[in-house]
Design a protein around this motif. Sequence first.
Motif, PDB file in Angstrom:
ATOM      1  N   ASN A  31      64.847  63.521   7.575  1.00  0.00           N
ATOM      2  CA  ASN A  31      63.632  64.128   8.098  1.00  0.00           C
ATOM      3  C   ASN A  31      62.700  64.482   6.955  1.00  0.00           C
ATOM      4  OD1 ASN A  31      64.553  64.646  11.040  1.00  0.00           O
ATOM      5  ND2 ASN A  31      66.145  65.657   9.842  1.00  0.00           N
ATOM      6  N   GLN A  33      59.258  67.111   6.309  1.00  0.00           N
ATOM      7  CA  GLN A  33      58.452  68.169   6.898  1.00  0.00           C
ATOM      8  C   GLN A  33      57.201  68.393   6.050  1.00  0.00           C
ATOM      9  OE1 GLN A  33      60.655  71.729   8.062  1.00  0.00           O
ATOM     10  NE2 GLN A  33      62.588  70.633   7.843  1.00  0.00           N
ATOM     11  N   LEU A  48      57.287  68.126  11.658  1.00  0.00           N
ATOM     12  CA  LEU A  48      58.477  67.433  11.178  1.00  0.00           C
ATOM     13  C   LEU A  48      58.457  66.019  11.720  1.00  0.00           C
ATOM     14  CD1 LEU A  48      62.134  68.648  11.076  1.00  0.00           C
ATOM     15  CD2 LEU A  48      61.574  66.574  12.342  1.00  0.00           C
ATOM     16  N   ARG A  50      60.900  62.501  11.872  1.00  0.00           N
ATOM     17  CA  ARG A  50      62.245  61.986  11.625  1.00  0.00           C
ATOM     18  C   ARG A  50      62.164  60.585  11.015  1.00  0.00           C
ATOM     19  NH1 ARG A  50      64.871  65.834  14.530  1.00  0.00           N
ATOM     20  NH2 ARG A  50      63.757  66.592  16.351  1.00  0.00           N
ATOM     21  N   ASP A  92      64.773  65.952   2.600  1.00  0.00           N
ATOM     22  CA  ASP A  92      66.160  66.403   2.623  1.00  0.00           C
ATOM     23  C   ASP A  92      67.086  65.506   1.824  1.00  0.00           C
ATOM     24  OD1 ASP A  92      66.435  64.129   4.162  1.00  0.00           O
ATOM     25  OD2 ASP A  92      66.758  65.179   6.034  1.00  0.00           O
ATOM     26  N   GLY A  98      75.492  68.609   7.827  1.00  0.00           N
ATOM     27  CA  GLY A  98      74.954  69.937   8.132  1.00  0.00           C
ATOM     28  C   GLY A  98      74.340  70.629   6.939  1.00  0.00           C
ATOM     29  N   SER A  99      74.430  70.041   5.773  1.00  0.00           N
ATOM     30  CA  SER A  99      73.838  70.712   4.622  1.00  0.00           C
ATOM     31  C   SER A  99      72.430  70.175   4.404  1.00  0.00           C
ATOM     32  CB  SER A  99      74.677  70.470   3.368  1.00  0.00           C
ATOM     33  OG  SER A  99      74.656  69.103   3.015  1.00  0.00           O
ATOM     34  N   TYR A 100      71.607  71.008   3.924  1.00  0.00           N
ATOM     35  CA  TYR A 100      70.211  70.638   3.702  1.00  0.00           C
ATOM     36  C   TYR A 100      69.706  71.435   2.541  1.00  0.00           C
ATOM     37  CZ  TYR A 100      65.134  70.661   4.558  1.00  0.00           C
ATOM     38  OH  TYR A 100      63.774  70.578   4.438  1.00  0.00           O
TER      39      TYR A 100
ATOM     40  N   THR B  98      70.995  75.117   8.616  1.00  0.00           N
ATOM     41  CA  THR B  98      70.662  74.359   7.416  1.00  0.00           C
ATOM     42  C   THR B  98      70.401  72.898   7.725  1.00  0.00           C
ATOM     43  OG1 THR B  98      73.020  74.064   6.978  1.00  0.00           O
ATOM     44  CG2 THR B  98      71.909  75.882   5.847  1.00  0.00           C
ATOM     45  N   GLY B  99      70.408  72.518   8.980  1.00  0.00           N
ATOM     46  CA  GLY B  99      70.077  71.142   9.305  1.00  0.00           C
ATOM     47  C   GLY B  99      68.652  70.839   8.910  1.00  0.00           C
ATOM     48  N   SER B 100      68.410  69.634   8.469  1.00  0.00           N
ATOM     49  CA  SER B 100      67.079  69.304   7.969  1.00  0.00           C
ATOM     50  C   SER B 100      66.068  69.134   9.088  1.00  0.00           C
ATOM     51  CB  SER B 100      67.140  68.040   7.121  1.00  0.00           C
ATOM     52  OG  SER B 100      67.518  66.927   7.911  1.00  0.00           O
ATOM     53  N   ASN B 101      66.487  69.284  10.331  1.00  0.00           N
ATOM     54  CA  ASN B 101      65.531  69.269  11.426  1.00  0.00           C
ATOM     55  C   ASN B 101      65.092  70.670  11.810  1.00  0.00           C
ATOM     56  OD1 ASN B 101      67.978  70.086  12.423  1.00  0.00           O
ATOM     57  ND2 ASN B 101      67.855  68.916  14.314  1.00  0.00           N
ATOM     58  N   GLN B 102      65.469  71.655  10.999  1.00  0.00           N
ATOM     59  CA  GLN B 102      65.095  73.030  11.272  1.00  0.00           C
ATOM     60  C   GLN B 102      63.950  73.465  10.359  1.00  0.00           C
ATOM     61  OE1 GLN B 102      66.262  74.764  13.737  1.00  0.00           O
ATOM     62  NE2 GLN B 102      67.794  73.239  14.301  1.00  0.00           N
TER      63      GLN B 102
END
Lengths: 114, 115
Positions: A31, A33, A48, A50, A92, A98-100, B98-102
């Motif tokens: 993604n 942003q 945002l 994708r 990202d 789940g890490s960003y 921490t998801g990059s869509n947040q």
Amino acid sequence: SQQGEEDPQALSIQEGENATMNCSYKTSINNLQWYRQNSGRGLVHLILIRSNEREKHSGRLRVTLDTSKKSSSLLITASRAADTASYFCATDGGASGGSYIPTFGRGTSLIVHP
Amino acid sequence: DAGVIQSPRHEVTEMGQEVTLRCKPISGHNSLFWYRQTMMRGLELLIYFNNNVPIDDSGMPEDRFSAKMPNASFSTLKIQPSEPRDSAVYFCASSLGTGSNQPQHFGDGTRLSIL
């Protein structure tokens, strides 16, 4: 590390004109942003997009994404003096699980003259 | 809705003093980020927490910097001892994960000047 870089660094236009800012990045992303920062304030999330999207609209904002060129653009149509701010892209780096760890570019400083 | 609240908004102190910056994230957000912004280096991520646990502190510049999140509604960033090169604007941000869509929600920052 992965980082988006905005271009140009500074942009000065007249009210009513369109403003286009670009963001280039180095590695694949999930993604991307865009954020705005008014002077003396924190960043505000704008939009945002994708990795499987090519274009997205929100009011006077239009964002495009070209993953083959690793670039995105933010277009503000019919600009207003209130659009004067710095604009940042955040990528990202293709983080998964789940890490960003967001990385921001240095921003484009937009001045809209009334 | 209350956004991310940071205090103080401005801090001026002498070199060598301890500085504590505070942040209250948006209620319900479980991720919290600390950033530093300077003209030279732009916006740098210092550390982030998920569910009050520090996940990545690789951006913390030195041992003089420490961050805590004792509960879901409060975090501190401490610099001890402070140095002039620590002068910057420090931002706290929170998000639903921490998801990059947040999207991240930023406070208005603490402008820190070390004399």
